[in-house]
Enzyme design. Structure first.
Site, PDB file in Angstrom:
ATOM      1  N   HIS A  99     -11.739   2.666  14.678  1.00 37.85           N
ATOM      2  CA  HIS A  99     -11.509   3.753  15.435  1.00 37.85           C
ATOM      3  C   HIS A  99     -12.228   4.804  15.115  1.00 37.85           C
ATOM      4  O   HIS A  99     -12.781   5.309  13.923  1.00 37.85           O
ATOM      5  CB  HIS A  99     -10.023   4.118  14.915  1.00 37.85           C
ATOM      6  CG  HIS A  99      -9.722   4.383  13.525  1.00 37.85           C
ATOM      7  ND1 HIS A  99      -9.226   3.238  12.721  1.00 37.85           N
ATOM      8  CD2 HIS A  99      -9.324   5.525  13.081  1.00 37.85           C
ATOM      9  CE1 HIS A  99      -9.108   3.772  11.535  1.00 37.85           C
ATOM     10  NE2 HIS A  99      -9.263   5.361  11.671  1.00 37.85           N
ATOM     11  N   HIS A 101     -12.238   9.044  15.336  1.00 40.76           N
ATOM     12  CA  HIS A 101     -11.215  10.084  15.119  1.00 40.76           C
ATOM     13  C   HIS A 101     -12.138  11.167  16.192  1.00 40.76           C
ATOM     14  O   HIS A 101     -13.387  11.341  15.967  1.00 40.76           O
ATOM     15  CB  HIS A 101     -11.295  11.019  13.963  1.00 40.76           C
ATOM     16  CG  HIS A 101     -10.322  10.317  13.084  1.00 40.76           C
ATOM     17  ND1 HIS A 101      -9.059  10.371  12.631  1.00 40.76           N
ATOM     18  CD2 HIS A 101     -10.855   9.172  12.261  1.00 40.76           C
ATOM     19  CE1 HIS A 101      -8.628   9.709  11.725  1.00 40.76           C
ATOM     20  NE2 HIS A 101      -9.596   8.821  11.195  1.00 40.76           N
TER      21      HIS A 101
HETATM   22  P1  5GP Z   1      -8.412   6.611   8.790  1.00 37.63           P
HETATM   23  O1  5GP Z   1      -7.680   7.533   7.749  1.00 37.63           O
HETATM   24  O2  5GP Z   1      -8.304   5.022   8.918  1.00 37.63           O
HETATM   25  O3  5GP Z   1      -9.663   7.072   9.205  1.00 37.63           O
HETATM   26  O4  5GP Z   1      -7.496   7.109   9.984  1.00 37.63           O
HETATM   27  C1  5GP Z   1      -6.164   6.340  10.389  1.00 37.63           C
HETATM   28  C2  5GP Z   1      -5.409   7.390  11.239  1.00 37.63           C
HETATM   29  O5  5GP Z   1      -4.434   6.968  11.963  1.00 37.63           O
HETATM   30  C3  5GP Z   1      -4.719   8.839  10.419  1.00 37.63           C
HETATM   31  O6  5GP Z   1      -5.548  10.036  10.935  1.00 37.63           O
HETATM   32  C4  5GP Z   1      -3.387   8.639  10.701  1.00 37.63           C
HETATM   33  O7  5GP Z   1      -2.803   9.669  10.979  1.00 37.63           O
HETATM   34  C5  5GP Z   1      -3.582   7.791  12.137  1.00 37.63           C
HETATM   35  N1  5GP Z   1      -2.324   6.824  12.239  1.00 37.63           N
HETATM   36  C6  5GP Z   1      -1.690   5.916  11.309  1.00 37.63           C
HETATM   37  N2  5GP Z   1      -0.658   5.525  11.716  1.00 37.63           N
HETATM   38  C7  5GP Z   1      -0.459   5.910  13.137  1.00 37.63           C
HETATM   39  C8  5GP Z   1       0.475   5.393  14.188  1.00 37.63           C
HETATM   40  O8  5GP Z   1       1.459   4.614  14.025  1.00 37.63           O
HETATM   41  N3  5GP Z   1       0.641   6.259  15.432  1.00 37.63           N
HETATM   42  C9  5GP Z   1      -0.626   7.115  15.449  1.00 37.63           C
HETATM   43  N4  5GP Z   1      -0.647   7.979  16.377  1.00 37.63           N
HETATM   44  N5  5GP Z   1      -1.495   7.554  14.546  1.00 37.63           N
HETATM   45  C10 5GP Z   1      -1.483   6.782  13.329  1.00 37.63           C
END
Ligand code: 5GP
Ligand code: ZN
Length: 143
Positions: A99, A101
């Protein structure tokens, strides 16, 4: 992938607030936003990280991320945007489904990302950088 939160968002098993969708890509609002309008864009197919995703899939995601960034800049009157990807636990990735951001930035958003970055940045001399460049160029991963 059975146990993946984002695959469950793609299938609708977990609800999300979607802001963009096409055949291969989905974008939805982050549940814990850093700034107003913080969202995530993902390939619908499960790829773990930047190392895993094929070039074609990545091109589609980044191209749609650009469209969304432009839309968000005008619709939310953002002054800028940070596109952030964490690949691997060491990089802070918490959801192992690729993903990006999309973090809209505002003059008064108090995120202090740049201040933190500057406080961590080290000095590097030209010899050190040249040696490092040679080391990186040894490997030749290509599309
Ligand atoms: P990472 O830490 O992997 O770069 O980012 C994961 C992101 O996914 C985090 O910003 C977190 O808030 C978001 N996230 C995790 N679970 C969910 C979910 O169930 N729904 C949504 N909309 N965002 C999520
Ligand atoms: Zn997944």
């Amino acid at each position: 992938m059975a146990d993946c939160v984002f695959c469950k968002i793609v299938s609708g098993e977990i609800p999300s607030i979607k802001i963009f969708e096409d055949e291969k890509t989905l974008a939805f609002l982050d549940i814990n936003p850093l700034t107003y309008g913080h969202c995530l864009i993902i390939p619908k197919e499960h790829y773990e990280d930047v190392f895993d995703i094929p070039f074609d899939g990545l091109k589609t995601v980044i191209s749609n991320a650009k469209t969304l960034a432009n839309n968000i800049k005008s619709s939310l009157s953002a002054k800028g945007v940070n596109l952030v990807n964490a690949s691997g636990e060491a990089a802070g990735q918490s959801v192992p489904h690729f993903h990006i951001h999309i973090i809209p930035r505002y003059e008064d958003d108090k995120l202090e990302f740049n201040q933190w970055w500057q406080s961590k940045a080290k000095q590097a001399g030209p010899e050190e950088l040249k040696k490092l460049a040679e080391q990186i160029k040894k490997d030749n991963y290509r599309n």
